[in-house]
Design an enzyme around this catalytic site. Structure first.
Site, short mmCIF file in Angstrom:
data_model
loop_
_atom_site.label_atom_id
_atom_site.label_comp_id
_atom_site.label_asym_id
_atom_site.label_seq_id
_atom_site.Cartn_x
_atom_site.Cartn_y
_atom_site.Cartn_z
N HIS A 1 103.15 55.52 31.77
CA HIS A 1 103.08 56.03 33.49
C HIS A 1 102.42 54.61 33.98
O HIS A 1 101.25 54.05 33.33
CB HIS A 1 102.52 57.29 33.83
CG HIS A 1 101.24 57.44 33.48
ND1 HIS A 1 99.92 57.01 34.31
CD2 HIS A 1 100.62 58.29 32.63
CE1 HIS A 1 99.03 57.75 33.83
NE2 HIS A 1 99.13 58.48 32.72
N ASP B 1 100.81 54.37 37.05
CA ASP B 1 99.64 54.89 37.96
C ASP B 1 98.61 55.05 37.07
O ASP B 1 98.55 55.29 36.26
CB ASP B 1 99.97 55.91 38.85
CG ASP B 1 100.38 57.03 38.09
OD1 ASP B 1 100.91 57.00 37.10
OD2 ASP B 1 99.64 58.15 38.63
N ASP C 1 94.11 54.96 30.58
CA ASP C 1 95.08 55.77 30.54
C ASP C 1 95.93 55.55 31.91
O ASP C 1 95.41 55.59 32.99
CB ASP C 1 94.54 57.19 30.99
CG ASP C 1 95.28 58.31 31.33
OD1 ASP C 1 96.54 58.19 31.58
OD2 ASP C 1 94.59 59.38 32.34
N GLU D 1 102.19 59.82 37.48
CA GLU D 1 101.91 60.88 36.69
C GLU D 1 100.71 61.64 37.16
O GLU D 1 100.78 63.07 36.89
CB GLU D 1 101.56 60.24 35.53
CG GLU D 1 101.46 61.34 34.30
CD GLU D 1 100.26 62.02 34.03
OE1 GLU D 1 100.20 62.96 33.05
OE2 GLU D 1 99.14 61.28 34.51
N GLU D 2 99.77 61.03 37.91
CA GLU D 2 98.40 61.56 38.00
C GLU D 2 98.40 62.58 39.17
O GLU D 2 97.20 63.32 39.22
CB GLU D 2 97.27 60.41 38.15
CG GLU D 2 97.28 59.54 36.96
CD GLU D 2 96.50 60.25 35.76
OE1 GLU D 2 96.45 61.34 35.62
OE2 GLU D 2 96.29 59.39 34.81
N ASP E 1 101.03 58.49 25.96
CA ASP E 1 99.97 58.72 26.82
C ASP E 1 98.98 59.75 26.46
O ASP E 1 98.14 60.47 27.14
CB ASP E 1 100.69 59.40 28.21
CG ASP E 1 99.69 59.46 29.32
OD1 ASP E 1 98.64 58.69 29.49
OD2 ASP E 1 99.80 60.28 30.25
N HIS F 1 89.81 59.40 33.79
CA HIS F 1 89.63 59.91 35.26
C HIS F 1 88.11 59.92 35.74
O HIS F 1 88.02 60.36 36.94
CB HIS F 1 90.39 61.41 35.36
CG HIS F 1 91.63 61.66 34.75
ND1 HIS F 1 92.36 62.72 35.10
CD2 HIS F 1 92.38 60.60 34.41
CE1 HIS F 1 93.56 62.62 34.47
NE2 HIS F 1 93.79 61.44 34.02
ZN LIG Z 1 97.86 59.57 31.51
#
Ligand SMILES: [Zn+2]
Length: 484
Positions: free
Chosen positions: A77, A79, A116, A146-147, A170, A459
């Site tokens: 992904h 983003d 990520d 995705e997030e 991922d 994150h």
């Molecule tokens: Zn991810």
């Protein structure tokens, strides 16, 4: 870029990662990153397509001699989660991520790093750019968002991918092979409440349940933690009739996907009964602390001053607390395929009931790797809610990805890992949503697996990725391509 980053191996992968790190790419703002990927793939002579939601699909022909093999899709992904430390001046709309090397890991200055899934995107680009790797026909799929909702994967067109198998890039732990995830569905139960004027001469108090750990409603659902919304219901059921309390409002939980840490109710009590109520709450706190034990030692039940001019009619208040006590919460079933994996669960996530508004709402998030089990549990929640006079609506459903430990894709990846590193991979599935669940829904029968290098605290501004692990990830990926 500091000089030491230019010498990292594998060179092509890291070069793409550092280029991507200069392009702002928060979720739902991936246009610049998608244009860069498409431009690079075009420059490399690949076939490039975009879809309406912003996903990019790149096709590269098989290397000489591999034309007869089935195509393989590689997916990551575009983003990234944009979090920064208090006081960091970084602007995620325009500033490049400040990547730096901290010993054996890469980090970003004050922000998330975007390993990520920047490492996965960079690895797919490095495969597209390679001239010397053996591989079948490649379809590199770069998804958006995705997030914050999986909307890229969710809007994928059926028939776009031609490959019968897909390797998602991922995952976040070297040596682990992810082969399944849970689907989810929201259920919101609501009803009108009969309301009365607050009886005169009573004291308004706010009864609070707090100090719980909470956590992710999928990953942490089997951790034995307390649910503040459930506990509030249980405490009220124990004291409302006994002390002739009236309830003005109940509130608890704030996210569908978080186990509630705090909840409270505004209650009215006759002044002469307040001392006995406090004594009972003290005893309930001791009992519940003993029940939760080391799973959730911070529980506290407190009474504070409150205020109310209206109360919920006693019968309707009982219906709300009854649903909080009777509604499902926690693990429903474990996986028969993967030891220790939760297969089906639900989170009693939010209560919001208020005499002033005359309405009550209770929200659940149900997860399962098996869609039929997910639907059955959501239907059970609706049936229980109906007994308490609520009407339930289901929304936001997304499918799970059922583990197939015997699939050809799992055997291929695991066999290559065994040959390269002398040990099998740890095969796992997670009790949360992944893009593969949505891709599998659009492409029934697609064989899928997910790998990635070791990274930590994704994150968060503490996100970091192991340099050695990225090298091992690249060795594994290229060896899979050679065998695929
Ligand atoms: Zn991810």
């Amino acid at each position: 870029m500091s000089a030491d980053l230019g010498t990292l191996e594998p060179r092509a992968l890291w070069s793409y990662f550092l280029d991507l790190s200069r392009i702002p790419r928060s979720s739902k703002n991936e246009a610049a990153a998608a244009a860069w990927v498409a431009g690079e793939a075009t420059r490399l002579g690949c076939e490039v397509e975009r879809d309406a939601i912003g996903n990019v699909l790149v096709r590269k022909r098989a290397s000489p001699g591999r034309e007869g093999r089935p195509a393989l899709a590689l997916q990551g992904h575009l983003d990234m989660v944009c979090e920064k430390n208090e006081g960091t001046p970084h602007d995620f709309e325009k500033d490049p991520i400040q990547v730096w090397r901290d010993g054996e890991v890469l980090r970003a200055r004050g922000t998330t790093l975007g390993a990520d899934n920047g490492v996965g995107v960079a690895a797919a680009l490095a495969v597209l750019a390679s001239r010397d790797l053996a591989h079948p026909a490649i379809e590199a799929l770069f998804t958006v968002d995705e997030e914050t909702g999986l909307t890229g994967a969710n809007n994928l067109k059926p028939g776009w991918l031609r490959a019968p198998r897909l390797l998602n890039l991922d995952s976040e732990e070297e040596g682990e092979l992810t082969i399944g995830c849970a689907g989810g569905v929201d259920t919101v139960a609501s009803r009108a409440l009969a309301v009365e004027a607050a009886p005169a001469g009573r004291t308004a108090l706010r009864l609070r349940v707090m100090g719980l750990k909470g956590g992710h409603s999928g990953v942490d659902i089997a951790a034995g933690r307390g649910n503040a919304v459930r506990l509030l219901g249980q405490v009220l059921e124990a004291v409302v009739a006994k002390h002739d309390l009236r309830i003005a409002a109940l509130k608890g939980g704030n996210k569908r996907n978080a186990i509630p840490r705090e909840a409270s109710a505004v209650v009215l009590v006759e002044p002469a009964r307040e001392a006995a109520l406090r004594a009972d709450l003290g005893a309930l706190e001791r009992d519940w602390k003993a029940a939760l034990g080391a799973f959730d030692p911070g529980l506290a039940i407190a009474l504070e001053p409150g205020a109310a001019t209206k109360v919920i009619a006693a019968g309707d208040a009982r219906a709300v607390t009854g649903l909080l006590v009777a509604g499902p919460h926690g693990v429903e079933a474990m996986s028969p395929d993967i030891p220790g994996l939760v297969q089906t669960s639900t989170n009693l996530a939010i209560v919001d009931a208020d005499a002033a508004a005359g309405r009550a709402e209770v929200c659940f998030l149900t997860r399962s790797a098996i869609d039929a089990s997910k639907r059955a549990l959501a239907a059970r929640i609706a049936a229980i809610a109906a007994l308490a006079g609520f009407e339930a609506r289901h929304s936001g459903g997304y499918p799970g990805w059922k583990p197939e430990p015997g699939s050809g894709m799992v055997k291929l990846v695991n066999g290559v890992h065994q040959a390269l590193f002398g040990k099998p991979m740890v095969v796992k599935a997670i009790h949360a949503g992944l893009e593969c669940g949505l891709i599998g829904e659009k492409y029934p029968g697609m064989e899928m697996a997910s790998i990635g290098p070791s990274m930590w605290d994704a994150h968060t501004p503490d996100e970091r990725v192991s340099i050695a692990s990225v090298a091992a990830f690249w060795r594994l990926l290229t060896a899979i391509l050679a065998q695929a």
